[in-house]
Design an enzyme around this catalytic site. Structure first.
Site, short mmCIF file in Angstrom:
data_model
loop_
_atom_site.label_atom_id
_atom_site.label_comp_id
_atom_site.label_asym_id
_atom_site.label_seq_id
_atom_site.Cartn_x
_atom_site.Cartn_y
_atom_site.Cartn_z
N ASP A 79 0.85 -1.19 0.00
CA ASP A 79 0.00 0.00 0.00
C ASP A 79 0.89 1.24 0.00
O ASP A 79 0.99 1.97 0.98
CB ASP A 79 -0.90 -0.03 1.23
CG ASP A 79 -2.05 0.97 1.14
OD1 ASP A 79 -2.27 1.51 0.03
OD2 ASP A 79 -2.72 1.20 2.16
N GLU A 133 -6.01 4.79 -9.79
CA GLU A 133 -7.30 5.33 -9.40
C GLU A 133 -7.82 6.41 -10.33
O GLU A 133 -7.09 7.29 -10.78
CB GLU A 133 -7.20 5.89 -7.97
CG GLU A 133 -8.54 6.24 -7.36
CD GLU A 133 -8.54 6.07 -5.86
OE1 GLU A 133 -9.51 6.51 -5.23
OE2 GLU A 133 -7.58 5.49 -5.31
N LYS A 191 -9.10 1.66 -10.35
CA LYS A 191 -9.62 1.84 -9.00
C LYS A 191 -10.70 2.93 -9.00
O LYS A 191 -10.46 4.05 -9.45
CB LYS A 191 -8.45 2.24 -8.09
CG LYS A 191 -8.62 1.90 -6.63
CD LYS A 191 -7.29 2.15 -5.92
CE LYS A 191 -7.38 1.88 -4.44
NZ LYS A 191 -6.11 2.24 -3.77
N THR A 245 -12.94 0.80 -4.41
CA THR A 245 -12.31 1.27 -3.18
C THR A 245 -13.29 2.10 -2.35
O THR A 245 -14.44 2.30 -2.72
CB THR A 245 -11.05 2.07 -3.51
OG1 THR A 245 -10.34 2.38 -2.31
CG2 THR A 245 -11.38 3.37 -4.24
N PHE A 276 -12.29 -1.08 3.68
CA PHE A 276 -11.37 -0.39 4.57
C PHE A 276 -11.60 -0.82 6.02
O PHE A 276 -12.72 -0.76 6.52
CB PHE A 276 -11.57 1.13 4.44
CG PHE A 276 -10.90 1.73 3.24
CD1 PHE A 276 -10.73 1.00 2.07
CD2 PHE A 276 -10.44 3.03 3.27
CE1 PHE A 276 -10.10 1.56 0.97
CE2 PHE A 276 -9.82 3.61 2.16
CZ PHE A 276 -9.65 2.87 1.02
#
Length: 321
Positions: free
Chosen positions: A17, A96, A132, A156, A178
């Site tokens: 990450d 993303e 993403k 996400t 998350f």
């Protein structure tokens, strides 16, 4: 006893990450995932300066207004970063879509297709790229269409069960629920000072989603994200994938205790029955979940702010007007 990190890798695909190339080279994860916040941090490094210059040059050659060149330059920067990351890992990288498009299906589709086209222009095998997208209703609709076109997606900012069900029914390749941000909300709103890892609401959320997917034969990959401590990671050992920051990767590497498997597709069980999720149901269930509603909105705002700051940095460092 081997480290907990090595033990984790035997049951879960470990994802880095971070957008830091040095960190990715050090940890050698299977996959990597980025977002505007991570790219913003990475763009301050010397390793990214040549990519910034190249992104600006390529965007300028395309012409268009200053605003169009700026958004294109940041997209190219993300793609150039993804290209470098793919040289360091055997798997895939997530790139993303601008968070400011989170409530616009058509614009999300257009930007996602552009990212894939930019990767193709760079000679990158686009099967190694995940697009993403925020798991809004509009984002999920966009992902459903992209998947039909062969463009795999990573949904996400996922905080609720209804988001997860809608993503699976839409046939999305992967979701990133998350963990840590769910914990943050509960610590801020329940009066509790802490939660044991086994009671962590973020851990419980991902466990519920994982078991539901496996029990119902959904192929969507579950990748836990946004961890606050290694205890959360350990409670999700066995999850399809976990995306972990370099700091927590180091902690796992330094710990040589035993790491038992917590999640298993073979043993997954869920008695939850959910029919087709339409927009009305999605919005109602989202409205009923204060945590998910607040954290999704906050996450989109945060990513949008970092995207704007990244654009400002591109203007400042590379004189894009």
């Amino acid at each position: 006893m081997t480290s907990k990190l090595d033990q984790l890798k035997t049951m879960t695909t470990v994802v880095a990450d971070t957008g830091d190339l040095d960190a990715i080279a050090q940890w050698r994860p299977e996959d990597a995932t980025t977002n505007p916040s991570l790219l913003l941090k990475a763009a301050a490094s010397d390793a990214y300066r040549p990519m910034l210059d190249d992104a600006v040059l390529l965007a300028t050659r395309q012409g268009g207004s200053a605003a169009e060149q700026l958004t294109l330059a940041t997209d190219i920067l993300a793609v150039l970063a993804g290209k470098e990351i793919l040289k360091l890992i055997p798997g895939v990288v997530s790139t993303e879509v601008d968070a400011r498009l989170s409530f616009d299906t058509a614009a999300t589709l257009k930007r996602a297709r552009r990212l894939v086209e930019l990767y193709d222009q760079q000679g990158v095998d686009t099967s190694r790229v995940l697009i993403k997208i925020a798991a809004t209703w509009e984002g999920i609709l966009a992902a459903e269409q992209l998947e039909k076109e062969g463009i795999r997606c990573n949904l996400t900012l996922l905080f609720s069960f209804i988001q997860a069900v809608a993503c699976a029914q839409a046939g999305t390749h992967l979701i990133s629920p998350f963990v840590g941000r769910i914990l943050d909300w509960h610590l801020a709103n329940t009066g509790r000072a802490n939660y044991p890892a086994s009671e962590d609401p973020g851990v419980q959320s991902v466990t519920r989603i994982y078991n539901f997917y496996k029990a119902n034969d959904f192929n969507t990959v579950v990748m836990g994200a946004s961890f606050r401590n290694t205890g959360e990671i350990e409670m999700l050992a066995g999850c399809d994938r976990l995306t972990i920051s370099p700091v927590l990767l180091q902690e796992l590497k330094n710990d040589h205790g035993q790491l038992p498997r917590r999640l298993s597709a073979t043993n997954a069980a869920s008695d939850e029955i959910i029919g087709p999720v339409d927009e009305k149901l999605f919005r109602w269930e989202s409205n009923e979940d204060a945590m998910a509603t607040e954290k999704l909105a906050e996450g989109i705002r945060r990513f949008a702010a970092d995207q704007i700051e990244l654009e400002n940095r591109v203007k400042q460092l590379a004189s894009v007007a």
